[in-house]
Design a protein around this motif. Structure first.
Motif, PDB file in Angstrom:
ATOM      1  N   PHE A 171       3.976  -1.916  -5.314  1.00 20.12           N
ATOM      2  CA  PHE A 171       2.548  -2.245  -5.323  1.00 20.12           C
ATOM      3  C   PHE A 171       2.123  -2.582  -6.748  1.00 20.12           C
ATOM      4  CE2 PHE A 171       3.164   0.434  -1.635  1.00 20.12           C
ATOM      5  CZ  PHE A 171       2.410  -0.198  -0.658  1.00 20.12           C
ATOM      6  N   GLY A 213      -3.326  -4.003  -0.762  1.00 16.56           N
ATOM      7  CA  GLY A 213      -2.231  -3.060  -0.521  1.00 16.56           C
ATOM      8  C   GLY A 213      -2.668  -1.629  -0.300  1.00 16.56           C
ATOM      9  N   ASP A 216      -1.658   0.066   3.126  1.00 17.51           N
ATOM     10  CA  ASP A 216      -0.221   0.300   3.225  1.00 17.51           C
ATOM     11  C   ASP A 216       0.220   1.431   2.296  1.00 17.51           C
ATOM     12  OD1 ASP A 216       0.089  -1.638   5.136  1.00 17.51           O
ATOM     13  OD2 ASP A 216       0.777  -3.185   3.732  1.00 17.51           O
ATOM     14  N   ALA A 219      -0.823   4.671   3.891  1.00 26.13           N
ATOM     15  CA  ALA A 219       0.068   5.011   5.004  1.00 26.13           C
ATOM     16  C   ALA A 219       1.408   5.530   4.498  1.00 26.13           C
ATOM     17  CB  ALA A 219       0.263   3.786   5.893  1.00 26.13           C
ATOM     18  N   ARG A 220       1.927   4.912   3.455  1.00 21.83           N
ATOM     19  CA  ARG A 220       3.215   5.328   2.923  1.00 21.83           C
ATOM     20  C   ARG A 220       3.136   6.747   2.356  1.00 21.83           C
ATOM     21  NH1 ARG A 220       6.420   1.728  -1.508  1.00 21.83           N
ATOM     22  NH2 ARG A 220       6.333   0.228   0.225  1.00 21.83           N
TER      23      ARG A 220
END
Length: 227
Positions: A171, A213, A216, A219-220
């Motif tokens: 990221f 981003g 995501d 979530a990660r």
């Protein structure tokens, strides 16, 4: 939002220690005003109370003998061992002494054997927020100092990077309040303090982040750990 140019955050040693001193002084002031109930509240560190974190911050100038005593309480990993030592100290030392010992480190430039002033900076910046945020207390973090700390966190190879530090790989992190960025990939932007906290595994700062981003990355970081 206009993307900011990548630029390394730089502070000379005097500036780093000045921030450490200011953070220690401010944290001691905050701790002095806490109730007994607040001292026992959970911190942002999973499994650590506010008192545990404060006790840990009295142990930022350990020499060889202290480190050997810590290793004698080895619990299978460095993190678990540090937590065990902090808990024992939290249980053994009166509240007033914990505050006094943190305040007594103001002006000192000693740091634990084997680390640098930058690790000391990371500890006081992040652990102060571990205490302040869950209590709803304000404890300002200077953006430039947070940027220096985040750069160090993302470049450290020992101790091995934490899961959160590895998770932000892929990221492009960009601060909205200081000219700092790191990484390549989908953009995630937010206040520098929030980026530092996320890089060190503090999920409480995730709502402050935005950008293509952000979802995501959230979530990660919040996905259940694999067994």
């Amino acid at each position: 939002m206009t993307d900011q140019p990548r630029r390394p955050a730089v502070m000379d040693p005097d500036q780093v220690w000045q921030v450490i001193d200011a953070q220690r002084r401010s944290l001691a002031d905050l701790l002095e005003g806490l109730s007994d109930e607040q001292w026992q509240q959970p911190s942002l560190c999973t499994g650590w109370t506010v008192r545990d974190v404060a006790a840990h911050l009295t142990q930022q100038q350990l020499g060889l003998r202290d480190l050997l005593a810590t290793l004698a309480r080895w619990r299978g990993s460095l993190d678990r061992t540090i937590q065990e030592v902090a808990r024992r100290r939290a249980a053994a030392v009166p509240t007033g002494q914990i505050v006094a010992e943190i305040r007594a480190t103001v002006g000192s430039r000693h740091h634990t054997l084997g680390v640098t002033r930058l690790e000391t900076l990371i500890d006081i910046l992040v652990h102060s927020q571990d205490i302040a945020i869950p209590l709803g207390c304000r404890h300002d973090m200077p953006p430039t100092a947070a940027a220096v700390a985040a750069t160090r966190v993302l470049s450290m190879r020992w101790p091995p990077p934490a899961p959160a530090t590895r998770a932000v790989t892929g990221f492009h992190l960009t601060a909205t309040d200081t000219p700092w960025s790191a990484g390549e990939g989908p953009q995630v932007h937010g206040p520098m303090a929030a980026l530092l906290l996320v890089c060190t595994g503090r999920h409480a700062a995730l709502p402050q982040l935005a950008g293509p981003g952000a979802a995501d990355l959230t979530a990660r970081l919040t996905a259940p750990a694999r067994t």
